[in-house]
Write an enzyme that holds these catalytic residues in place. Structure first.
Site, PDB file in Angstrom:
ATOM      1  N   ARG A 274      -0.779   9.514  10.373  1.00 20.05           N
ATOM      2  CA  ARG A 274      -2.225   9.312   9.908  1.00 20.05           C
ATOM      3  C   ARG A 274      -2.907   8.880  11.331  1.00 20.05           C
ATOM      4  NH1 ARG A 274       1.464   6.997   6.281  1.00 20.05           N
ATOM      5  NH2 ARG A 274       1.470   7.573   4.299  1.00 20.05           N
TER       6      ARG A 274
ATOM      7  N   ASP B   5       1.721   2.623  -1.285  1.00 19.89           N
ATOM      8  CA  ASP B   5       2.847   2.308  -0.473  1.00 19.89           C
ATOM      9  C   ASP B   5       3.454   1.300  -1.521  1.00 19.89           C
ATOM     10  OD1 ASP B   5       2.649   3.682   2.361  1.00 19.89           O
ATOM     11  OD2 ASP B   5       0.830   2.324   1.800  1.00 19.89           O
TER      12      ASP B   5
ATOM     13  N   ARG C 217       4.464   3.110  -4.721  1.00 21.74           N
ATOM     14  CA  ARG C 217       5.874   3.819  -4.450  1.00 21.74           C
ATOM     15  C   ARG C 217       7.126   2.755  -4.623  1.00 21.74           C
ATOM     16  NH1 ARG C 217       2.720   7.133   0.456  1.00 21.74           N
ATOM     17  NH2 ARG C 217       2.123   9.104  -1.030  1.00 21.74           N
TER      18      ARG C 217
ATOM     19  N   HIS D  82      -0.948   1.328   6.715  1.00 18.79           N
ATOM     20  CA  HIS D  82      -0.679   2.268   5.916  1.00 18.79           C
ATOM     21  C   HIS D  82      -0.163   3.378   6.844  1.00 18.79           C
ATOM     22  CE1 HIS D  82      -0.553   5.240   2.720  1.00 18.79           C
ATOM     23  NE2 HIS D  82      -1.553   5.927   3.246  1.00 18.79           N
TER      24      HIS D  82
END
Length: 319
Positions: free
Chosen positions: A92, A152, A155, A179
């Site tokens: 990212r 996250d 999940r 993140h």
């Protein structure tokens, strides 16, 4: 004529994430108005047509149209999903250079409209770009929010629910930090119902610490796995964005793991990063400061340091 009181959301960027967000938002009936803005006007216009064709099945009426930055003036919330996507093999943080200039243009255009609402940023690297949005906009820090580690955390809760065979809604656990690759699980506050996971491990040989460590790795690396299989992640983050939207527009005071500005919390400052925060109509009401153990505190500080190293290349006041 004075505009009627309506919950208006302006969505900037109608790619995979943006379009999924618009679809989920309509399905949940959270907003009254939704305007889609994209550099590809034909794509945005097509999405509007497609969404409007399904409105007869939506839980409540919502006015949906394709517009421009001037429509942000009366928006309560501007959601930014525009920018370069993460490609296979990219982290990212590799997206910073690509998206920083894009965001300067977007935020300047929104603010020129007279916008005075809340920004919600989804584009990666979300913590970096949320900070940039705050700087570019000049808005108070509580009215600039990033999606942070909401996905996250979702999940994490899902995988833990499968492992312990309980409903995800009964799993209370957080992923905090960047993140990205330096995020961390807060095991010291993870619970099934009201029972700490650490207590469950000590009382039941069926569950092993090694399994939990593998669960976290799968959470951390989930985006890479999805991108490898289908090219992009968008359903999960879209649902997370809608959850934040509901907390804002419905003034819920909900606790969600978003990218929030730290000003001394967790012994850190001048950074946006994923932490639990109370979200309501005014944005971030309060950052919830968890009492981390020594290992978690060190990991969190490392995550902050990684973000600040990137931010310092673009903003002189970041140290």
């Amino acid at each position: 004529m004075k505009r009627q009181c309506m919950n208006r959301v302006a969505l900037i960027g109608t790619g995979f994430v943006g379009a999924s967000y618009a679809f989920a938002l309509m399905n949940q009936g959270i907003a009254d108005e939704l305007v889609l803005i994209d550099v590809n006007k034909e794509k945005a216009a097509g999405d509007v047509m497609d969404l409007n064709h399904g409105k007869v099945f939506a839980p409540k009426p919502m006015n949906i149209w394709h517009g421009d930055y001037q429509d942000c003036r009366d928006a309560d919330l501007v959601v930014i999903c525009a920018g370069a996507n993460q490609k296979p093999g990219e982290t990212r943080l590799d997206l910073v250079d690509k998206n920083m200039n894009i965001f300067k243009t977007i935020v300047d255009s929104v603010m020129r409209s007279g916008f005075d609402g809340i920004f919600l940023v989804a584009t990666n690297p979300v913590d970096i770009l949320t900070y940039a949005t705050w700087k570019f906009s000049g808005l108070p820090k509580e009215r600039v929010i990033g999606s942070g580690t909401i996905l996250d955390t979702a999940r994490f809760r899902f995988l833990l629910s499968e492992y312990f065979q309980v409903a995800p809604t009964n799993v209370h656990a957080y992923i905090i930090g960047e993140h990205g690759d330096t995020e961390l699980p807060v095991w010291s506050h993870a619970e099934i119902g009201s029972v700490p996971i650490e207590q469950i491990l000590s009382q039941n040989d069926r569950y092993r610490k090694e399994d939990l460590e593998n669960i976290f790795v799968n959470v951390r690396d989930a985006a890479y796995q999805v991108i490898e299989k289908k090219g992009a992640t968008y359903y999960g983050i879209a649902m997370g964005l809608v959850r934040i939207t509901r907390a804002i527009l419905h003034n819920e005071n909900a606790i969600l793991t978003v990218s929030a500005y730290l000003d001394g919390q967790y012994n850190e400052q001048n950074v946006y990063i994923g932490v639990p925060a109370i979200i309501n109509r005014n944005g971030i009401r309060e950052v919830m400061e968890l009492k981390l153990n020594e290992t978690e505190q060190q990991q969190f500080h490392h995550s902050v340091t990684v973000l600040k190293d990137i931010l310092s290349r673009y903003f002189d006041d970041v140290k």
